[in-house]
Design a protein around this motif. Structure first.
Motif, PDB file in Angstrom:
ATOM      1  N   PHE A  91      12.378  -8.568   6.608  1.00  0.00           N
ATOM      2  CA  PHE A  91      11.333  -7.613   6.354  1.00  0.00           C
ATOM      3  C   PHE A  91      10.156  -7.948   6.878  1.00  0.00           C
ATOM      4  O   PHE A  91       9.397  -7.426   7.492  1.00  0.00           O
ATOM      5  CB  PHE A  91      11.532  -7.083   5.057  1.00  0.00           C
ATOM      6  N   SER A  92       9.630  -9.087   6.399  1.00  0.00           N
ATOM      7  CA  SER A  92       8.391  -9.891   6.482  1.00  0.00           C
ATOM      8  C   SER A  92       8.189  -9.953   8.005  1.00  0.00           C
ATOM      9  O   SER A  92       7.063  -9.832   8.486  1.00  0.00           O
ATOM     10  CB  SER A  92       8.413 -11.013   5.968  1.00  0.00           C
ATOM     11  N   ALA A  93       9.289 -10.301   8.921  1.00  0.00           N
ATOM     12  CA  ALA A  93       9.123 -10.550  10.262  1.00  0.00           C
ATOM     13  C   ALA A  93       8.647  -9.307  11.043  1.00  0.00           C
ATOM     14  O   ALA A  93       7.858  -9.405  11.995  1.00  0.00           O
ATOM     15  CB  ALA A  93      10.281 -11.030  10.828  1.00  0.00           C
ATOM     16  N   VAL A  94       8.973  -7.986  10.602  1.00  0.00           N
ATOM     17  CA  VAL A  94       8.763  -6.588  11.129  1.00  0.00           C
ATOM     18  C   VAL A  94       7.776  -5.902  10.404  1.00  0.00           C
ATOM     19  O   VAL A  94       7.367  -4.776  11.044  1.00  0.00           O
ATOM     20  CB  VAL A  94       9.997  -6.090  11.572  1.00  0.00           C
ATOM     21  N   THR A  95       7.383  -5.911   9.364  1.00  0.00           N
ATOM     22  CA  THR A  95       6.489  -4.870   8.599  1.00  0.00           C
ATOM     23  C   THR A  95       5.074  -5.025   9.363  1.00  0.00           C
ATOM     24  O   THR A  95       4.515  -5.893   9.921  1.00  0.00           O
ATOM     25  CB  THR A  95       6.347  -5.270   7.221  1.00  0.00           C
ATOM     26  N   ASP A  96       4.491  -3.828   8.919  1.00  0.00           N
ATOM     27  CA  ASP A  96       3.228  -3.561   9.524  1.00  0.00           C
ATOM     28  C   ASP A  96       2.286  -3.473   8.428  1.00  0.00           C
ATOM     29  O   ASP A  96       1.143  -3.677   8.577  1.00  0.00           O
ATOM     30  CB  ASP A  96       2.923  -2.315  10.224  1.00  0.00           C
ATOM     31  N   LEU A  97       2.626  -3.607   7.220  1.00  0.00           N
ATOM     32  CA  LEU A  97       1.890  -3.651   5.924  1.00  0.00           C
ATOM     33  C   LEU A  97       1.491  -5.101   5.433  1.00  0.00           C
ATOM     34  O   LEU A  97       2.084  -6.078   5.779  1.00  0.00           O
ATOM     35  CB  LEU A  97       2.719  -2.963   4.847  1.00  0.00           C
ATOM     36  N   ILE A  98       0.233  -5.153   4.738  1.00  0.00           N
ATOM     37  CA  ILE A  98      -0.262  -6.228   4.311  1.00  0.00           C
ATOM     38  C   ILE A  98       0.098  -6.624   2.967  1.00  0.00           C
ATOM     39  O   ILE A  98      -0.166  -5.760   2.233  1.00  0.00           O
ATOM     40  CB  ILE A  98      -1.777  -6.545   4.670  1.00  0.00           C
ATOM     41  N   GLU A  99       0.730  -7.676   2.858  1.00  0.00           N
ATOM     42  CA  GLU A  99       1.017  -8.175   1.305  1.00  0.00           C
ATOM     43  C   GLU A  99       0.070  -9.147   0.962  1.00  0.00           C
ATOM     44  O   GLU A  99      -0.463 -10.170   1.500  1.00  0.00           O
ATOM     45  CB  GLU A  99       2.291  -9.006   1.234  1.00  0.00           C
ATOM     46  N   HIS A 100      -0.768  -8.780  -0.101  1.00  0.00           N
ATOM     47  CA  HIS A 100      -1.958  -9.555  -0.567  1.00  0.00           C
ATOM     48  C   HIS A 100      -1.634 -10.560  -1.529  1.00  0.00           C
ATOM     49  O   HIS A 100      -0.849 -10.310  -2.798  1.00  0.00           O
ATOM     50  CB  HIS A 100      -3.123  -8.896  -1.227  1.00  0.00           C
ATOM     51  N   ASP A 101      -1.698 -11.994  -0.916  1.00  0.00           N
ATOM     52  CA  ASP A 101      -1.433 -13.076  -2.034  1.00  0.00           C
ATOM     53  C   ASP A 101      -2.710 -13.575  -2.683  1.00  0.00           C
ATOM     54  O   ASP A 101      -3.606 -13.498  -1.956  1.00  0.00           O
ATOM     55  CB  ASP A 101      -0.832 -13.994  -1.069  1.00  0.00           C
ATOM     56  N   GLY A 102      -2.467 -13.738  -3.986  1.00  0.00           N
ATOM     57  CA  GLY A 102      -3.783 -14.146  -4.549  1.00  0.00           C
ATOM     58  C   GLY A 102      -4.335 -13.081  -5.589  1.00  0.00           C
ATOM     59  O   GLY A 102      -3.711 -12.618  -6.258  1.00  0.00           O
ATOM     60  N   GLU A 103      -5.764 -12.752  -5.319  1.00  0.00           N
ATOM     61  CA  GLU A 103      -6.460 -11.994  -6.138  1.00  0.00           C
ATOM     62  C   GLU A 103      -5.799 -10.641  -6.009  1.00  0.00           C
ATOM     63  O   GLU A 103      -5.689  -9.919  -5.247  1.00  0.00           O
ATOM     64  CB  GLU A 103      -7.904 -11.781  -5.730  1.00  0.00           C
ATOM     65  N   GLU A 104      -5.161 -10.217  -7.191  1.00  0.00           N
ATOM     66  CA  GLU A 104      -4.799  -8.532  -7.473  1.00  0.00           C
ATOM     67  C   GLU A 104      -5.644  -7.752  -7.789  1.00  0.00           C
ATOM     68  O   GLU A 104      -6.661  -8.032  -8.586  1.00  0.00           O
ATOM     69  CB  GLU A 104      -3.579  -8.801  -8.562  1.00  0.00           C
ATOM     70  N   PRO A 105      -5.533  -6.548  -7.332  1.00  0.00           N
ATOM     71  CA  PRO A 105      -6.341  -5.505  -7.754  1.00  0.00           C
ATOM     72  C   PRO A 105      -6.266  -5.146  -9.285  1.00  0.00           C
ATOM     73  O   PRO A 105      -5.206  -5.311  -9.883  1.00  0.00           O
ATOM     74  CB  PRO A 105      -6.130  -4.247  -6.825  1.00  0.00           C
ATOM     75  N   THR A 106      -7.446  -5.153  -9.906  1.00  0.00           N
ATOM     76  CA  THR A 106      -7.255  -4.875 -11.439  1.00  0.00           C
ATOM     77  C   THR A 106      -7.647  -3.378 -11.753  1.00  0.00           C
ATOM     78  O   THR A 106      -7.402  -2.910 -12.692  1.00  0.00           O
ATOM     79  CB  THR A 106      -8.067  -5.765 -12.268  1.00  0.00           C
ATOM     80  N   ASP A 107      -8.373  -2.794 -10.881  1.00  0.00           N
ATOM     81  CA  ASP A 107      -8.823  -1.333 -10.974  1.00  0.00           C
ATOM     82  C   ASP A 107      -8.102  -0.633 -10.367  1.00  0.00           C
ATOM     83  O   ASP A 107      -7.765  -0.547  -9.213  1.00  0.00           O
ATOM     84  CB  ASP A 107     -10.348  -1.516 -10.622  1.00  0.00           C
ATOM     85  N   ALA A 108      -7.888   0.764 -11.111  1.00  0.00           N
ATOM     86  CA  ALA A 108      -7.043   1.763 -10.952  1.00  0.00           C
ATOM     87  C   ALA A 108      -7.378   2.116  -9.398  1.00  0.00           C
ATOM     88  O   ALA A 108      -6.445   2.677  -8.378  1.00  0.00           O
ATOM     89  CB  ALA A 108      -6.922   2.861 -11.588  1.00  0.00           C
ATOM     90  N   LYS A 109      -8.644   2.504  -8.904  1.00  0.00           N
ATOM     91  CA  LYS A 109      -9.079   3.147  -7.712  1.00  0.00           C
ATOM     92  C   LYS A 109      -8.552   2.179  -6.773  1.00  0.00           C
ATOM     93  O   LYS A 109      -8.227   2.920  -5.718  1.00  0.00           O
ATOM     94  CB  LYS A 109     -10.699   3.114  -7.823  1.00  0.00           C
ATOM     95  N   THR A 110      -8.829   0.927  -6.706  1.00  0.00           N
ATOM     96  CA  THR A 110      -8.341  -0.089  -5.833  1.00  0.00           C
ATOM     97  C   THR A 110      -7.029   0.270  -5.441  1.00  0.00           C
ATOM     98  O   THR A 110      -6.369   0.016  -4.365  1.00  0.00           O
ATOM     99  CB  THR A 110      -8.809  -1.453  -5.875  1.00  0.00           C
ATOM    100  N   MET A 111      -6.172   0.329  -6.318  1.00  0.00           N
ATOM    101  CA  MET A 111      -4.598   0.179  -6.594  1.00  0.00           C
ATOM    102  C   MET A 111      -4.540   1.686  -5.553  1.00  0.00           C
ATOM    103  O   MET A 111      -3.764   1.627  -4.580  1.00  0.00           O
ATOM    104  CB  MET A 111      -4.244   0.209  -7.666  1.00  0.00           C
ATOM    105  N   LEU A 112      -4.928   2.730  -5.968  1.00  0.00           N
ATOM    106  CA  LEU A 112      -4.735   3.960  -5.397  1.00  0.00           C
ATOM    107  C   LEU A 112      -5.181   3.905  -3.630  1.00  0.00           C
ATOM    108  O   LEU A 112      -4.484   4.441  -3.019  1.00  0.00           O
ATOM    109  CB  LEU A 112      -5.432   5.079  -6.136  1.00  0.00           C
ATOM    110  N   LEU A 113      -6.379   3.300  -3.422  1.00  0.00           N
ATOM    111  CA  LEU A 113      -6.731   3.262  -2.079  1.00  0.00           C
ATOM    112  C   LEU A 113      -5.802   2.376  -1.316  1.00  0.00           C
ATOM    113  O   LEU A 113      -5.655   2.825  -0.098  1.00  0.00           O
ATOM    114  CB  LEU A 113      -8.348   3.125  -2.178  1.00  0.00           C
ATOM    115  N   GLU A 114      -5.279   1.371  -1.883  1.00  0.00           N
ATOM    116  CA  GLU A 114      -4.512   0.431  -1.094  1.00  0.00           C
ATOM    117  C   GLU A 114      -3.233   1.154  -0.959  1.00  0.00           C
ATOM    118  O   GLU A 114      -2.599   0.982   0.250  1.00  0.00           O
ATOM    119  CB  GLU A 114      -4.024  -0.851  -2.158  1.00  0.00           C
ATOM    120  N   LEU A 115      -2.914   1.937  -1.738  1.00  0.00           N
ATOM    121  CA  LEU A 115      -1.357   2.495  -1.538  1.00  0.00           C
ATOM    122  C   LEU A 115      -1.508   3.719  -0.685  1.00  0.00           C
ATOM    123  O   LEU A 115      -0.646   3.878   0.480  1.00  0.00           O
ATOM    124  CB  LEU A 115      -0.730   3.117  -2.892  1.00  0.00           C
TER     125      LEU A 115
END
Length: 165
Positions: A91-115
């Motif tokens: 999956f990692s070899a062909v996905t177009d989506l970015i997985e964020h390693d490290g600092e996780e979003p803590t606020d709901a608005k950031t989560m909503l906008l990322e999704l």
């Protein structure tokens, strides 16, 4: 004269070359769906704040629907006579989506906008693939299937955008 086919090969009126190309597109979608499912589930587990309950339930509804789509995409690949990817490495070899390693979003608005951004990425990819899959690769069934998947993502993105306001 009847076409000679190999035992077990899907003889569905689409060339083997075209079935392979369409299956590759579907495996890319499968990887994107899996990444989005995982991120949505993570946000479901980790959302906090005054809208916790409604967001927790929204994310749950969405990851359940994405899970059904993952299964349907994999089964579509099998209907074409090919194998679905099934590992994080694949999956990692062909996905177009970015997985964020490290600092996780803590606020709901950031989560909503990322999704929302991830859903819109999938929508744009699907929109670009629909006509070639139907016309160039002669696979109207997959075109129809992908139109439904795109519409599902349009609805989810809309819900996320409206909630983020």
């Amino acid at each position: 004269m009847a076409n000679k086919i190999k035992i077990g090969e899907a003889n569905i009126g689409i060339s083997e070359e075209n079935k392979q190309i369409v299956s590759d597109h579907l495996n890319r979608l499968l990887a994107n769906e899996f990444f989005l499912y995982t991120k949505t589930r993570k946000f479901h587990w980790n959302v906090e704040g005054s809208h916790f309950k409604s967001l927790h339930l929204l994310f749950e509804d969405q990851y359940n629907e994405i899970a059904e789509t993952i299964d349907a995409v994999a089964e579509r690949i099998r209907k074409l006579g090919h194998y679905a990817l099934g590992s994080f490495k694949q999956f990692s070899a062909v996905t177009d989506l970015i997985e964020h390693d490290g600092e996780e979003p803590t606020d709901a608005k950031t989560m909503l906008l990322e999704l929302c951004d991830d859903h819109e990425t999938i929508i744009r990819i699907l929109r670009n693939e629909l006509i070639p899959i139907a016309e160039k690769y002669k696979d109207l069934g997959t075109n129809d299937f992908l139109t439904g998947v795109m519409e599902m993502h349009e609805t989810m993105a809309w819900m996320l955008r409206a909630t983020a306001k």
